[in-house]
Design an enzyme around this catalytic site. Structure first.
Site, mmCIF file in Angstrom:
data_model
loop_
_atom_site.group_PDB
_atom_site.id
_atom_site.type_symbol
_atom_site.label_atom_id
_atom_site.label_comp_id
_atom_site.label_asym_id
_atom_site.label_seq_id
_atom_site.Cartn_x
_atom_site.Cartn_y
_atom_site.Cartn_z
ATOM 1 C CG HIS A 284 -1.946 -1.021 1.271
ATOM 2 N ND1 HIS A 284 -3.223 -0.840 0.789
ATOM 3 C CD2 HIS A 284 -1.880 -2.292 1.716
ATOM 4 C CE1 HIS A 284 -3.906 -1.959 0.964
ATOM 5 N NE2 HIS A 284 -3.111 -2.857 1.521
ATOM 6 C CE LYS B 218 -6.356 13.792 0.522
ATOM 7 N NZ LYS B 218 -6.571 12.581 -0.238
ATOM 8 N NE ARG B 219 -2.900 7.593 6.352
ATOM 9 C CZ ARG B 219 -1.748 7.407 5.738
ATOM 10 N NH1 ARG B 219 -0.600 7.578 6.374
ATOM 11 N NH2 ARG B 219 -1.709 7.041 4.475
ATOM 12 C CE LYS C 75 -2.355 10.489 3.170
ATOM 13 N NZ LYS C 75 -3.081 9.707 2.131
ATOM 14 C CB THR D 245 -10.105 4.841 -0.932
ATOM 15 O OG1 THR D 245 -9.537 5.167 0.344
ATOM 16 C CG2 THR D 245 -9.452 3.590 -1.462
ATOM 17 C CE LYS E 116 -13.935 5.701 1.179
ATOM 18 N NZ LYS E 116 -12.978 5.804 2.299
HETATM 19 C C1 26W Z 1 3.940 0.987 10.042
HETATM 20 C C2 26W Z 1 2.541 1.102 10.344
HETATM 21 C C3 26W Z 1 1.690 1.748 9.319
HETATM 22 C C4 26W Z 1 0.350 1.646 9.481
HETATM 23 C C5 26W Z 1 -0.491 2.250 8.583
HETATM 24 C C6 26W Z 1 2.207 2.416 8.229
HETATM 25 C C7 26W Z 1 1.376 3.027 7.324
HETATM 26 C C8 26W Z 1 0.025 2.941 7.506
HETATM 27 C C9 26W Z 1 -0.868 3.641 6.533
HETATM 28 C C10 26W Z 1 -1.922 4.367 7.249
HETATM 29 C C11 26W Z 1 -1.184 2.804 5.377
HETATM 30 C C12 26W Z 1 -2.279 3.335 4.480
HETATM 31 O O1 26W Z 1 -3.374 3.617 4.893
HETATM 32 N N1 26W Z 1 -1.985 3.417 3.190
HETATM 33 C C13 26W Z 1 -2.989 3.838 2.226
HETATM 34 O O2 26W Z 1 -3.635 2.671 1.751
HETATM 35 C C14 26W Z 1 -4.745 3.006 0.932
HETATM 36 C C15 26W Z 1 -5.446 1.724 0.578
HETATM 37 O O3 26W Z 1 -4.699 0.984 -0.329
HETATM 38 C C16 26W Z 1 -4.295 3.782 -0.291
HETATM 39 O O4 26W Z 1 -5.429 4.177 -1.012
HETATM 40 C C17 26W Z 1 -3.488 5.012 0.110
HETATM 41 O O5 26W Z 1 -2.956 5.620 -1.042
HETATM 42 C C18 26W Z 1 -2.381 4.606 1.072
HETATM 43 O O6 26W Z 1 -1.721 5.757 1.573
#
Ligand code: 26W
Length: 804
Positions: free
Chosen positions: A355, A543-544, A549, A651, A655
């Site tokens: 991801h 978003k985060r 971003k 995503t 939406k």
């Molecule tokens: C190391 C722990 C950790 C946990 C969560 C690292 C990174 C994360 C993120 C929050 C991962 C995440 O949400 N990635 C997003 O995944 C979505 C679903 O595939 C994508 O649409 C986003 O582009 C991507 O940033």
């Protein structure tokens, strides 16, 4: 499916309120009504759940298990009512009882068991699997505390614990009788048995009980109920009466154990707490695998050699990738498999989804930590690595020089992504561009080694929650126009294209957007006290909070507009309301400064009478699934402005498009696929392309300082950050960070193009018909982004499963 009448439903609410709380409806609190209705729905669910489980038991289809450290399922009452065809009846019943349905639904505290897109994707996938009758289930962790609750105090983010379990959570079912014992740490002893085989004994281990809590995943009006099983860590009961001196020690120990499912880690670049995070990952993986194998055997299968014929396990990013060595361990140490046989079964069972390419999110664990916590797994990982590296020398010597970039153990770290690639039969990215970047850049050595292993599965979202449930008015108009088959076949939304010149339709879509904006305006007023103009453009970035971003680029645009208006208060711009929602990882200083900056701009702009309400800035605190459900239907403009190549998919873009928003965005992630569908005239594109971003990284041609010096608008903004905004607040760290990193996410580089594109947005919005027809075109093409499509692709080309 039961067809309830309103009267029957009212009667049931009365009965439940009476039996659960010994109260009349009129005396019951909203909470109590919420629990009463949940109980009614649960009765229905339980019947279907049992039926579904029997169906699987009888037909024994191949099952998919989705392993994920995060599931952001959002509120379940409303969606379960909808999926049980009870929502309309319930709404009317509540109204007749003198209650406002939304007041009841908002009693539910959404479980914040995820950070962002990855967790929400897992939830959308579960919904699609159940709704399309796929035998697919989730495994995750029941964190006592989900992602922190965000409060904005004095413009700054502060974090509070998320007490989601304080009240009883009505959707979970605790199953203590199915608890599983997990073993950590200790020392391993190897014995050769009389027949020459090896036996491993463990000493001084820590034992933890994984207790399952099952949450029903209700299919859309199809009587299928799949399972999301969340594990909770509990201590095993002490065997003998405790000596007094051991008593406190024991309590302390129990406490440590319960910490394993204590809280969700924020997606955080800091290095603290790694130890516990590994424990969480192993806890999830070990419990889930035991359960999977138990179920496989209970279904009358005794030959684990055939596991992959009945089971496929999708690992959601690398977080659950310890499942690979853990399955090896089970097969060899507990089931007597040889290495080669175990490896064959393992690599036919796992599939891995990536991801992100952001290096700070690529997990690497210190070898000594793994060795200490999971000694036997460490031995296995070592062996996987040895055999893998040897294999390159023997079979692909042309790649020998790449071994340092591919070795699973390197620099005293275990590289989880490499382990996941080597141990899986499939690796997929989440949008076309992202998969290409994996194949051509980030994982190119692996792609050379295993060309057939990589594939793309563009993300999707469940249109049931993100259109049908959150935007019932728009859903109704769509159904009146093209009939309601789109609910089952979202691709049929393209039939709307036949109505592109249908003025009354466009007018009613416009009206609905207006109503949704009015509702959001009320929410904004309640949350912040800010009055926003519903006629203004609702320009939304939710978003985060992360540098890539580029919320900061959005802020630069706001600062620019404000500076312009200060110079020329009669400037003719379309009024805008900028809406933000974002959590920053608690240790991510820069991201937190950006939140403070947004709130500072809000403070300044919203209180400046000289700009005549042409601009408003709103930061909505504690962004989460339920807030998203209110914002998305009211969005005009969807901000998808990541530095090209960095956003794997996105995503939220899907939406908002589905709810008629137009996108302003870079050619990144799934934006590209949106553009391909709606074509360039129905999306506002700007900025560097991914290749250009790579080019500038490698060539060193870009000089941020020069950009700052040459574009006067940027000079002004940067100097305001450095010297204080309008004489008061300073953001020296943002100023310094941008220059000292040479603007590594190209905020300044993309600024001019962004501003110009925003001017196009302004112009197009003035022409209501033009805007609305673009909006309709976006809705019409959004069916491709239903997660039903995504799941069908996973099912047919990765999982090889059929629906039942
Ligand atoms: C190391 C722990 C950790 C946990 C969560 C690292 C990174 C994360 C993120 C929050 C991962 C995440 O949400 N990635 C997003 O995944 C979505 C679903 O595939 C994508 O649409 C986003 O582009 C991507 O940033």
């Amino acid at each position: 499916m039961t067809n309830w009448t309103v009267e029957e439903f009212m009667e049931d609410i009365r009965k439940e309120t009476e039996t659960q709380f010994q109260k009349e409806v009129s005396e019951a609190s909203h909470q109590e009504i919420y629990f009463a209705i949940s109980a009614i729905v649960n009765h229905q669910i339980d019947k279907d759940w049992e039926k579904t489980n029997k169906l699987y038991k009888n037909k024994k289809p191949k099952q998919v298990y989705y392993l994920s450290m995060e599931f952001l399922i959002g509120g379940l009452l409303k969606s379960n009512l909808l999926h049980h065809q009870m929502l309309d009846v319930c709404n009317t019943a509540l109204e007749k009882l003198g209650l406002e349905p939304e007041e009841i639904y908002k009693q539910e505290h959404d479980p914040g068991l995820g950070n962002g897109g990855l967790g929400r994707l897992a939830a959308c996938f579960l919904d699609s699997m159940a709704s399309m009758r796929y035998p697919g289930h989730g495994f995750g962790i029941r964190y006592r505390y989900g992602l922190f609750e965000q409060r904005i105090i004095n413009g700054y983010q502060t974090e509070l614990p998320d007490y989601w379990l304080d009240n009883e959570y009505p959707w979970e079912r605790r199953k203590p009788e199915e608890a599983i014992e997990i073993i950590f740490g200790g020392t391993v002893h190897m014995h050769k048995k009389y027949d020459g085989s090896l036996e491993f004994n463990y000493e001084n281990t820590d034992k933890v009980l994984a207790v399952p809590y099952d949450i029903p995943i209700v299919g859309y009006q199809n009587q299928i109920v799949n399972t999301l099983r969340l594990w909770s860590a509990e201590h095993t009961s002490a065997e003998s009466p405790l000596e007094f001196k051991d008593y406190y020690h024991e309590i302390d120990h129990q406490h440590t154990i319960e910490q394993i499912s204590g809280f969700l880690y924020p997606d955080d670049s800091s290095h603290e707490g790694k130890h516990l995070r590994i424990k969480q990952q192993y806890f999830l993986v070990a419990a889930s695998l035991k359960q999977i194998i138990r179920e496989f055997k209970n279904n009358g299968n005794n030959d684990l050699q055939k596991l992959h014929e009945k089971v496929v396990i999708q690992i959601n990013d690398t977080h659950p990738s310890l499942a690979i060595p853990e399955l090896m361990r089970i097969l060899m140490d507990e089931e007597g498999f040889s290495w080669d046989n175990a490896w064959m079964v393992t690599t036919k069972t796992f599939a891995y989804t990536n991801h992100t390419i952001m290096s700070e999110a690529l997990e690497k664990w210190p070898t000594d930590m793994i060795q200490h916590l999971l000694p036997r797994l460490y031995m296995i990982i070592n062996e996987i690595n040895e055999r893998f590296c040897q294999g390159i020398w023997f079979d692909h010597p042309e790649l020998r020089l790449e071994i340092p970039k591919m070795a699973i153990i390197a620099d005293n770290q275990v590289h989880m992504a490499r382990l996941a690639i080597v141990g899986s039969f499939s690796v997929n990215g989440v949008a076309k561009l992202h998969t290409e970047i994996l194949k051509q850049q980030e994982m190119k050595e692996f792609h050379q080694l295993y060309p057939g292993r990589f594939q793309n599965k563009t993300n999707g979202i469940t249109h049931r929650r993100w259109l049908l449930m959150v935007n019932p008015r728009l859903s109704d108009v769509i159904s009146e126009t093209i009939n309601d088959r789109w609910i089952y076949r979202p691709r049929e939304l393209t039939h709307l294209l036949r109505h592109i010149h249908d003025k009354p339709l466009l007018t009613s879509i416009g009206k609905i957007k207006q109503q949704n904006k009015q509702e959001l305006a009320n929410v904004i007023y309640r949350m912040t006290g800010i009055k926003v103009d519903e006629q203004s453009i609702f320009d939304v970035q939710i978003k985060r909070l992360h540098e890539y971003k580029r919320q900061l680029l959005n802020v630069f645009h706001i600062m620019y507009l404000y500076n312009e208006l200060k110079d020329n208060p009669t400037l003719d711009i379309t009024p805008r309301t900028f809406i933000f929602g974002a959590k920053a990882a608690p240790s991510y200083y820069f991201a937190k400064e950006v939140i403070k900056l947004i709130n500072t701009m809000a403070e300044i702009i919203n209180h400046d009478p000289t700009i005549h309400d042409k601009l408003k800035v709103v930061f909505l605190e504690n962004y989460n699934v339920s807030l998203a459900e209110k914002i998305i239907p009211a969005t005009d403009l969807s901000e998808q402005i990541s530095t090209a190549s960095k956003e794997a998919s996105g995503t939220g873009n899907m939406k908002m498009m589905m709810n008629g928003a137009l996108t302003i965005g870079t050619l990144d992630g799934a934006n590209i696929e949106i553009k391909n569908l709606v074509n360039e005239s129905n999306i506002f594109l700007f900025g560097l392309r991914a290749e250009e971003v790579y080019h500038y990284y490698h060539s060193g041609e870009y000089q941020a300082y020069e950009e700052y010096q040459t574009d006067e608008r940027i000079t002004q903004i940067m100097n305001q950050l450095r010297d204080g905004l309008y004489g008061y607040y300073e953001f020296k760290d943002i100023y310094y960070h941008l220059l000292s990193t040479n603007d590594s996410y190209f905020v300044m580089k993309d600024f001019a193009d962004y501003v110009e594109t925003q001017q196009c947005v302004d112009q197009v919005y003035r022409n209501k018909d033009e805007w609305l027809s673009k909006s309709l075109i976006n809705i019409a093409h959004s069916g491709k982004f239903s997660s039903d499509r995504t799941i069908k692709e996973y099912a047919s080309s990765i999982w090889k499963i059929d629906n039942i």
